[in-house]
Design a protein around this motif. Structure first.
Motif, PDB file in Angstrom:
ATOM      1  N   ALA A 256     -20.459   4.158 -29.999  1.00 49.30           N
ATOM      2  CA  ALA A 256     -20.301   3.124 -28.974  1.00 49.30           C
ATOM      3  C   ALA A 256     -20.816   3.622 -27.624  1.00 49.30           C
ATOM      4  O   ALA A 256     -21.422   2.857 -26.856  1.00 49.30           O
ATOM      5  CB  ALA A 256     -18.838   2.716 -28.871  1.00 49.30           C
ATOM      6  N   TRP A 257     -20.584   4.894 -27.331  1.00 50.89           N
ATOM      7  CA  TRP A 257     -21.058   5.493 -26.081  1.00 50.89           C
ATOM      8  C   TRP A 257     -22.592   5.488 -26.023  1.00 50.89           C
ATOM      9  O   TRP A 257     -23.183   5.131 -24.998  1.00 50.89           O
ATOM     10  CB  TRP A 257     -20.516   6.905 -25.941  1.00 50.89           C
ATOM     11  N   LEU A 258     -23.235   5.833 -27.107  1.00 52.21           N
ATOM     12  CA  LEU A 258     -24.702   5.811 -27.157  1.00 52.21           C
ATOM     13  C   LEU A 258     -25.225   4.377 -26.992  1.00 52.21           C
ATOM     14  O   LEU A 258     -26.230   4.149 -26.311  1.00 52.21           O
ATOM     15  CB  LEU A 258     -25.196   6.397 -28.481  1.00 52.21           C
ATOM     16  N   LYS A 259     -24.524   3.441 -27.577  1.00 52.36           N
ATOM     17  CA  LYS A 259     -24.959   2.046 -27.532  1.00 52.36           C
ATOM     18  C   LYS A 259     -24.795   1.438 -26.144  1.00 52.36           C
ATOM     19  O   LYS A 259     -25.685   0.714 -25.659  1.00 52.36           O
ATOM     20  CB  LYS A 259     -24.171   1.227 -28.556  1.00 52.36           C
ATOM     21  N   VAL A 260     -23.657   1.718 -25.468  1.00 50.40           N
ATOM     22  CA  VAL A 260     -23.403   1.109 -24.164  1.00 50.40           C
ATOM     23  C   VAL A 260     -24.397   1.605 -23.119  1.00 50.40           C
ATOM     24  O   VAL A 260     -24.719   0.876 -22.159  1.00 50.40           O
ATOM     25  CB  VAL A 260     -21.937   1.366 -23.711  1.00 50.40           C
ATOM     26  N   LYS A 261     -24.930   2.805 -23.284  1.00 50.87           N
ATOM     27  CA  LYS A 261     -25.887   3.348 -22.315  1.00 50.87           C
ATOM     28  C   LYS A 261     -27.234   2.626 -22.369  1.00 50.87           C
ATOM     29  O   LYS A 261     -28.050   2.763 -21.463  1.00 50.87           O
ATOM     30  CB  LYS A 261     -26.075   4.847 -22.548  1.00 50.87           C
ATOM     31  N   LYS A 262     -27.451   1.840 -23.416  1.00 45.31           N
ATOM     32  CA  LYS A 262     -28.703   1.094 -23.548  1.00 45.31           C
ATOM     33  C   LYS A 262     -28.592  -0.343 -23.028  1.00 45.31           C
ATOM     34  O   LYS A 262     -29.572  -1.073 -22.979  1.00 45.31           O
ATOM     35  CB  LYS A 262     -29.128   1.067 -25.021  1.00 45.31           C
ATOM     36  N   ILE A 263     -27.374  -0.725 -22.639  1.00 49.95           N
ATOM     37  CA  ILE A 263     -27.132  -2.085 -22.153  1.00 49.95           C
ATOM     38  C   ILE A 263     -27.324  -2.125 -20.632  1.00 49.95           C
ATOM     39  O   ILE A 263     -26.884  -1.217 -19.926  1.00 49.95           O
ATOM     40  CB  ILE A 263     -25.704  -2.539 -22.518  1.00 49.95           C
ATOM     41  N   PRO A 264     -27.988  -3.162 -20.110  1.00 51.25           N
ATOM     42  CA  PRO A 264     -28.193  -3.265 -18.656  1.00 51.25           C
ATOM     43  C   PRO A 264     -26.872  -3.353 -17.890  1.00 51.25           C
ATOM     44  O   PRO A 264     -25.840  -3.755 -18.443  1.00 51.25           O
ATOM     45  CB  PRO A 264     -28.994  -4.569 -18.501  1.00 51.25           C
ATOM     46  N   LEU A 265     -26.894  -2.986 -16.623  1.00 51.60           N
ATOM     47  CA  LEU A 265     -25.727  -3.125 -15.760  1.00 51.60           C
ATOM     48  C   LEU A 265     -25.314  -4.596 -15.665  1.00 51.60           C
ATOM     49  O   LEU A 265     -26.164  -5.490 -15.687  1.00 51.60           O
ATOM     50  CB  LEU A 265     -26.011  -2.591 -14.358  1.00 51.60           C
ATOM     51  N   GLN A 266     -24.015  -4.839 -15.549  1.00 48.28           N
ATOM     52  CA  GLN A 266     -23.525  -6.208 -15.382  1.00 48.28           C
ATOM     53  C   GLN A 266     -23.822  -6.741 -13.986  1.00 48.28           C
ATOM     54  O   GLN A 266     -23.991  -7.938 -13.787  1.00 48.28           O
ATOM     55  CB  GLN A 266     -22.013  -6.259 -15.630  1.00 48.28           C
ATOM     56  N   SER A 267     -23.848  -5.831 -13.021  1.00 45.33           N
ATOM     57  CA  SER A 267     -24.120  -6.207 -11.636  1.00 45.33           C
ATOM     58  C   SER A 267     -24.572  -4.956 -10.889  1.00 45.33           C
ATOM     59  O   SER A 267     -24.495  -3.835 -11.413  1.00 45.33           O
ATOM     60  CB  SER A 267     -22.869  -6.785 -10.971  1.00 45.33           C
ATOM     61  N   GLU A 268     -25.027  -5.147  -9.674  1.00 44.32           N
ATOM     62  CA  GLU A 268     -25.381  -4.004  -8.842  1.00 44.32           C
ATOM     63  C   GLU A 268     -24.127  -3.194  -8.518  1.00 44.32           C
ATOM     64  O   GLU A 268     -23.025  -3.743  -8.421  1.00 44.32           O
ATOM     65  CB  GLU A 268     -26.046  -4.469  -7.550  1.00 44.32           C
ATOM     66  N   VAL A 269     -24.316  -1.901  -8.357  1.00 43.39           N
ATOM     67  CA  VAL A 269     -23.184  -1.013  -8.077  1.00 43.39           C
ATOM     68  C   VAL A 269     -22.467  -1.459  -6.795  1.00 43.39           C
ATOM     69  O   VAL A 269     -23.105  -1.652  -5.755  1.00 43.39           O
ATOM     70  CB  VAL A 269     -23.669   0.446  -7.938  1.00 43.39           C
ATOM     71  N   GLY A 270     -21.149  -1.646  -6.892  1.00 40.09           N
ATOM     72  CA  GLY A 270     -20.340  -2.033  -5.739  1.00 40.09           C
ATOM     73  C   GLY A 270     -20.359  -3.508  -5.411  1.00 40.09           C
ATOM     74  O   GLY A 270     -19.680  -3.949  -4.487  1.00 40.09           O
TER      75      GLY A 270
END
Length: 388
Positions: free
Chosen positions: A168-182
């Motif tokens: 799951a950790w390897l997979k989540v790193k390939k998913i785009p950010l949900q929003s800009e940081v902050g």
């Protein structure tokens, strides 16, 4: 002659002194019994209200603890722990507190900061390797406040991979950010998955071992366990729900049939959820935090309770009563009687009203009851204008 007059004066003085002491004693007794009667009446009112809520919401069982100025005013166990056997809830009954576990993580991070082993404003790239480039500017503080913008390592069914936590950790790193940081508040488990890795690296030990030594042992919190709903632990009660997943829409809808829930908390994410304890044990931890047993610096409590602003200067949280979020702590921002809280699985919660020296803990075994709202009503018995 002088001695006789002197003795009479002394005698009169003694009588006046005795009378004065008697009046003071009577006054103190009146005040004592008045306060006692008031306290008993207030206790009866609170219990009656809670029983009414339990009946309306069909809550099988719960524990309630009320703390005022670091002293327990009320501790009650009501209803049944295991419905099929009508086993009563006792004060040593263990409840699943789910995401309340985050407050232990929050304090663990601040303890490591006090030891100069990390700083909450550090970038996470200082502590973990092999992360996407656009993750490297995320700070520990943004993980704690769910403002990192990271994608979620979990979905409605659990981990996003059926091959385990590492997959799951390897997979989540390939998913785009949900929003800009902050930019936004996005409550998800990825933030606390990473925090567990950081805590274990900086402390040099497993997370559970660290919090037991640095928190639970210090406040003598003996009945606290990390595990899953299927684990056999003495005095642990199940969690129930009236919600079930619709086969067509996939959404959870409320029905009329009581069901026992199945919960599994991944071992590398117990910073996020997975603890079981009692309301009285939780009271020990809260009191320990507020009396300086867990953090050396008073300002560090203020830091973890300070609502975090988004990049546009606004606040966000779970909504409704909980209109902001701090470092692992939901927050109630309002003109009077602001508060910090912690919620778990829609069934367990506690709310601290710092300026009122009031804390209320409510653990129940039925999910979906909005315990923070029940707590707010109970707080009104002690602070009448609490919601104004």
């Amino acid at each position: 002659m002088f001695c006789v007059k002197y003795k009479r004066v002394i005698c009169k003085f003694d009588k006046r002194y005795i009378i004065m002491r008697t009046k003071i004693f009577i006054l103190l007794m009146v005040l004592f019994f008045g306060n006692f009667v008031w306290s008993q009446n207030r206790k009866r009112e609170v219990i009656d209200y809670l029983k009414k809520e339990m009946k309306e919401k069909k809550i099988p069982g719960c524990q309630l603890v009320i703390i005022r100025s670091n002293t327990i005013l009320l501790s009650e166990a009501l209803g049944v722990a295991t419905v099929p056997f009508s086993t009563p809830v006792k004060k040593n009954t263990l409840f699943s507190i789910n995401s309340i576990s985050k407050v232990f993580t929050s304090v663990a991070i601040m303890q490591l900061q006090e030891q100069n082993k990390l700083n909450i404003n550090d970038h996470i790239s200082n502590y973990i390797d092999s992360i996407p480039e656009n993750w490297k500017r995320i700070t520990i503080k943004q993980l704690m406040s769910h403002t990192s913008g990271l994608p979620d390592i979990e979905d409605d069914k659990g981990l996003i991979s059926n091959k385990g936590q590492d997959s799951a950790w390897l997979k989540v790193k390939k998913i785009p950010l949900q929003s800009e940081v902050g930019e936004k508040f996005n409550y998800n488990a990825t933030n606390y998955y990473i925090l567990q890795r950081i805590i274990e690296k900086c402390s040099g030990t497993a997370f559970e071992k660290f919090v037991r030594k640095k928190q639970f042992d210090i406040v003598k919190m003996k009945q606290v366990y990390y595990g899953n709903s299927y684990d056999v632990i003495e005095n642990k009660c199940p969690t129930y729900t009236y919600y079930c997943q619709d086969k067509i829409s996939g959404e959870y809808v409320k029905g009329t049939k009581l069901r026992e829930t199945y919960e599994e908390f991944p071992s590398k994410m117990i910073t996020d959820a997975g603890a079981f304890t009692t309301a009285e044990e939780m009271a020990k931890w809260i009191t320990g935090l507020q009396t300086g047993k867990l953090l050396d610096k008073n300002e560090d409590i203020g830091t973890i309770w300070e609502p975090v602003k988004l990049s546009n200067g606004s606040y966000d949280g779970f909504g409704g009563l909980l209109n902001a979020y701090a470092l692992g702590w939901p927050v109630i921002i309002r003109t009077n009687h602001s508060a910090v809280a912690s919620l778990g699985g829609g069934r367990a919660a506690f709310v601290i009203y710092p300026k009122d020296n009031l804390t209320i803990i409510l653990f129940a075994n039925l999910t979906g009851i909005f315990p923070e709202e029940i707590i707010e009503k109970i707080a009104g018995f002690y602070v009448p204008d609490i919601g104004k």
